[in-house]
Scaffold this active site. Structure first.
Site, PDB file in Angstrom:
ATOM      1  N   GLU A   1       0.771  -1.150   0.137  1.00 60.26           N
ATOM      2  CA  GLU A   1      -0.117  -0.148   0.052  1.00 60.26           C
ATOM      3  C   GLU A   1       0.915   1.288   0.166  1.00 60.26           C
ATOM      4  OE1 GLU A   1      -3.748  -1.689   2.975  1.00 60.26           O
ATOM      5  OE2 GLU A   1      -2.372   0.227   3.418  1.00 60.26           O
TER       6      GLU A   1
ATOM      7  N   ASP B   1      -6.309   8.937  10.746  1.00 63.37           N
ATOM      8  CA  ASP B   1      -4.673   8.545  11.048  1.00 63.37           C
ATOM      9  C   ASP B   1      -4.354   9.116  12.298  1.00 63.37           C
ATOM     10  OD1 ASP B   1      -3.993   6.765   9.012  1.00 63.37           O
ATOM     11  OD2 ASP B   1      -4.430   8.313   7.666  1.00 63.37           O
TER      12      ASP B   1
END
Lengths: 404, 286
Positions: B61, B72
Site C-alpha cells: 500500500e 490517522d
C-alpha cells in the site's frame, strides 16, 4: 415528491446532498454512527415533545426571542438604507451558538450518549457546548487549535469554569480545521459513549441540516418581528459566513421569498489577492473535507490551505454545503470584507450604537457600510449581530497597537 | 452461504487475485505493508519501495499524502507532513508506481488516501493513469460506498479494484451495503480508533472475520493496531493478510534528523523490520 412548487428549502435530500454538495464522506468506523445520529434526529424532528422542550429552553435558558433592534444612529451615519440588527449577541453565552448546542444536547441525551466532544475556533461554540453540558451534567471535551487558544484565552478559561476539558491541538496549522480533525479522531475511538456536537452548518449529513434547523429560529423570529415593526419583509439580509451557521439560520426561512436579497460575508483577511484569507467561495473551489463536499481553500494538488482571518470564528478553509449550493444556484450573494474593514466596523459600531460586535458580525457590518449609503431610505436591511465583541477586545487592542 | 456475495469475476492477469491465490497455494497468510509516498524523501522512499517485495511484502500500500488525514494517528499524520514537504502530488505517486513496475510485475500495488486529492485530480483521469502505470487497487478512507460510485465507475472501467473498509461498528445489516461494492479484498479495521494507536485484539478479530466470511468470498486483510511480528502472526492466523503501517512509518520517523534528512542505513532498517514482520505473518497458519 408531493412538493410540486419550486423551493430552495427542500435540501438536503435523503443521502444528505444539496445538489452537488454535502454528503457523508467519513471513514467506515463512523458511518454507522452518522446514520444513527440521522435516525435520532429524524425522530426528534417528528416529536412535538422535542420541539416543546427545546422551545422551553430557548425561552427560559437562552433568553429567546432575541431583540430586533433598529440601529438608528448607524442608519443616520450611512445616510441610506434602514438598518436593523438581530441581537443574537444578547443570548445566553453571547452568541447564536447556544441555539444549536441546546438542540443537539437534547438529541445526544435521547441517544443515551454520556460524553460530548466539540471543536471550537473563536471559543464561542466551545463555551456554548460547555454550557449545555454543565446544564445537563454531561462530560465535555473541547478541541481547540493551540493558535486559537492563544488569541481567545478568556473563552478557554470560561470553558474550564464550566467544567469542560479544553484539549489544545498543535497539529497541522493549529486552528479550527485541525481541531475538527482531532475531534473526528476522538469520535472514531470513542463511538460507544460519545456524541460529536458540531458547531457549524458543515460536516457529514445530518449535521448541516440539523444545525440549520436549530439556527433557523433566528430567521423565523426576524420574519415575525419585522412584520410587526414595519408590516413587511426585509429587502436585504446580511450575515457573516465562516462555516455559515448564523447565516443559514437567518437566510433559510426567507429562501423562497424571491424579493428578499441575501448577502453572506466571507472573511477576506489581508485581501483575497494576497492569498491570506478565509473566503472559501470567493477564493476557493469545490472539494471534500470533514465529511462533506463544498467549497474549500486548496492548492493545485488538492491539499487544504491555511485560512487567515483576524476573526478566529471565520478562520476555516471551508463553508457549509448548503451555502455552496445556494451560491451555485445564485440565490445568495457571497461577498467579502477584509480584516481592516472589520476592525473599522468594530470601532464605529461601538461608538455609534454602544454595541461591541464580535469580529465575525463586524465583517457583516463592514459590508453593510459599503452598500447602505447607496440604497434608498425605504430599503430595509437586517443584519445578524451574531456575537458580542467582549471576547475580541485583546485581538482588537493588539491590531490597533493599544497596550492593555 | 446463500446470502454471500460472490467475489467479482477477476481475470488471471489480476495481480491481487493472483497473489491471494498464490498465498492460498502456499498455505500461508500474507503481509501487506503501508508506506507514504515520498516519505522521508523521494529517493529513500523509492529505495524502500523497491526493496519491499524481496523483504517479504506480499502486497504494497502506498499512501497518497493529505494535509488533513482524519482517520490517522500521529505516525501517519507526520509521514504525510514529511511527504508534503517535498510537494508530493498524485502525479508523483503515480510516477513512483511506474518506476517500481519497471522491475516488479507481480506484487500488487494499492494506493491509499483521502478523497480530496483524487477528486481534485479528476476521477476519470486518475483511474486511467493509475491503470496505465500498474496500480491494482485503491482505498479511499473517507469515501464510503454511499458516496463512492462517482469514482468506482471509472476504476471499474480501468480494471482497478475499489477496496472498502469494514469496521467493528459495521453491523450485519450494513455489511451487504459495503460488500456489494467491494472487490479485490476486504480491509477489516481491527479497532474502533485511528491508525497506530490501540493494539488489535486477536479474539475480536477472530469473531469479526468469521462474521465477514458469512457475507463475502473475497480475501480478508486486517489492519490498524498491528505493530510487531508477534501481533502480525496472531492476527494473520484469522485472516488472509495482515496490514502493517504505523509501525513501519515510525521507523522512518526515527531515522530522520530534525531537518528531515534521512540517516544512513535507514532503508536497511525499514526492510529488516519488514522481514521480521514477514517471518511472523508467514508462520501464522498451521
Amino acid at each position: 415528491m408531493a412538493e410540486a412548487r419550486n423551493t430552495y428549502k427542500s435540501g438536503a435530500d435523503e443521502a444528505g446532498h444539496f445538489g452537488l454538495f454535502g454528503g457523508r464522506y467519513v471513514a467506515e468506523t463512523l458511518m454507522p454512527l452518522i446514520l444513527e445520529v440521522e435516525k435520532a434526529y429524524n425522530a426528534c424532528r417528528a416529536d412535538p415533545k422535542f420541539a416543546a422542550e427545546l422551545k422551553h429552553l430557548n425561552t427560559h435558558y437562552a433568553g429567546r426571542p432575541s431583540a430586533l433592534y433598529f440601529a438608528e444612529r448607524l442608519t443616520e451615519h450611512f445616510g441610506g438604507a434602514k438598518l436593523y440588527f438581530k441581537r443574537d449577541e444578547l443570548n445566553h453565552t453571547g452568541s447564536h451558538k447556544i441555539n444549536n448546542t441546546l438542540g443537539q444536547i437534547l438529541v445526544a441525551r435521547r441517544m443515551g450518549k454520556t460524553r460530548i466532544i466539540a471543536e471550537t475556533g473563536a471559543g464561542q461554540h466551545g463555551v456554548a457546548t460547555a454550557t449545555v453540558c454543565a446544564r445537563f451534567g454531561l462530560q465535555c471535551v473541547v478541541y481547540m487549535g493551540a493558535k486559537d487558544i492563544e488569541r481567545q484565552k478568556s473563552n478557554v478559561f470560561r470553558m474550564q469554569l464550566l467544567g469542560a476539558e479544553v484539549r489544545p491541538v498543535d497539529k497541522g496549522t493549529a486552528t479550527l480545521k485541525d481541531a475538527m480533525n482531532e475531534a473526528l479522531r476522538d469520535w472514531v475511538a470513542n463511538v460507544h459513549d460519545t456524541y460529536y456536537l458540531i458547531g457549524t452548518a458543515a460536516g457529514p449529513h445530518p449535521y448541516p441540516t440539523m444545525v440549520r434547523d436549530f439556527q433557523s429560529v433566528i430567521g423565523e423570529e426576524v420574519r415575525k418581528q419585522l412584520l410587526e415593526a414595519e408590516g413587511r419583509l426585509p429587502d436585504s439580509l446580511v450575515a457573516a459566513v465562516g462555516g455559515g451557521s448564523n447565516a443559514i439560520g437567518l437566510f433559510h426561512p426567507f429562501l423562497d421569498d424571491a424579493d428578499v436579497k441575501m448577502y453572506g460575508v466571507e472573511a477576506a483577511g489581508r485581501g483575497i489577492k494576497t492569498g491570506e484569507h478565509a473566503a472559501s467561495i470567493t477564493g476557493g473551489s469545490p472539494g471534500v473535507l470533514h465529511g462533506n463536499r463544498t467549497y474549500l481553500l486548496q492548492d493545485e494538488g488538492g491539499q487544504i490551505k491555511d485560512a487567515h482571518s483576524i476573526s478566529a470564528g471565520l478562520d476555516y478553509p471551508g463553508i457549509g454545503p448548503e451555502h455552496a449550493w445556494l451560491h451555485f444556484q445564485g440565490r445568495v450573494n457571497y461577498v467579502s470584507a477584509t480584516d481592516d474593514e472589520a476592525l473599522a466596523a468594530f470601532q464605529f459600531c461601538s461608538k455609534l450604537e454602544g454595541i461591541l460586535p464580535a469580529l465575525e458580525p463586524a465583517h457583516a457590518l463592514a459590508y453593510v457600510a459599503q452598500v447602505a449609503p447607496t440604497l434608498p431610505k425605504e430599503h430595509i436591511i437586517v443584519m445578524n449581530m451574531c456575537g458580542r465583541g467582549d471576547k475580541d477586545v485583546f485581538t482588537v487592542a493588539d491590531a490597533l497597537g493599544a497596550k492593555l | 452461504m446463500s446470502a454471500a456475495i460472490k467475489a467479482k469475476v477477476v481475470d488471471s492477469s489480476n495481480r491481487i487475485a493472483a497473489r491471494f491465490a498464490l498465498l492460498k497455494k502456499h498455505k500461508r497468510a500474507g503481509l501487506v505493508t503501508f508506506i507514504t509516498a515520498n516519505d522521508p524523501t523521494p529517493h529513500v522512499f523509492m529505495d524502500i519501495l523497491e526493496g519491499l517485495p524481496a523483504s517479504g511484502a506480499d502486497l504494497i500500500e502506498i499512501g497518497i499524502p493529505f494535509s488533513d488525514p482524519m482517520a490517522d494517528g500521529p505516525a501517519i499524520q507526520l509521514s504525510s507532513q514529511r511527504a508534503l514537504k517535498h510537494k508530493t502530488r498524485v502525479d508523483d505517486v503515480l510516477e513512483a508506481v511506474r518506476e517500481f513496475r519497471k522491475n516488479e510485475i507481480d506484487t500488487p500495488i494499492i494506493l491509499m488516501g483521502y478523497y480530496n486529492p483524487i477528486y481534485h485530480y479528476g476521477n476519470q483521469e486518475f483511474a486511467e493513469r493509475a491503470a496505465a502505470v500498474g496500480v491494482d487497487g485503491v482505498i479511499v478512507v473517507d469515501l464510503p460506498p454511499e458516496e463512492s460510485e462517482e469514482l468506482t465507475v471509472h476504476l471499474r472501467a480501468n480494471d482497478i479494484h475499489m477496496i472498502f473498509l469494514t469496521a467493528p461498528t459495521s453491523s450485519d445489516a450494513r455489511l451487504p451495503t459495503i460488500l456489494k461494492e467491494a472487490s479485490g479484498f476486504v480491509y477489516h479495521v481491527a479497532i474502533t480508533g485511528i491508525t497506530g494507536t490501540a493494539s488489535a485484539n486477536e479474539d475480536a478479530v477472530k469473531v469479526a472475520t468469521m462474521r465477514l466470511r458469512k457475507h463475502t468470498d473475497l480475501p480478508i486483510a486486517v489492519g490498524f493496531g498491528i505493530k510487531t511480528p508477534e501481533q502480525a502472526r496472531a492476527i494473520g492466523a484469522h485472516c488472509d493478510a495482515a496490514v502493517v503501517g504505523s509501525a513501519i512509518v515510525d521507523i522512518i520517523a526515527k531515522g530522520v534528523d530534525a531537518t528531515g534528512k534521512p540517516q544512513a542505513g535507514l532503508t536497511m532498517k525499514v526492510l529488516e523490520f519488514v522481514k521480521s514482520l514477514a517471518t511472523g505473518v508467514h508462520g501464522a497458519w498451521p
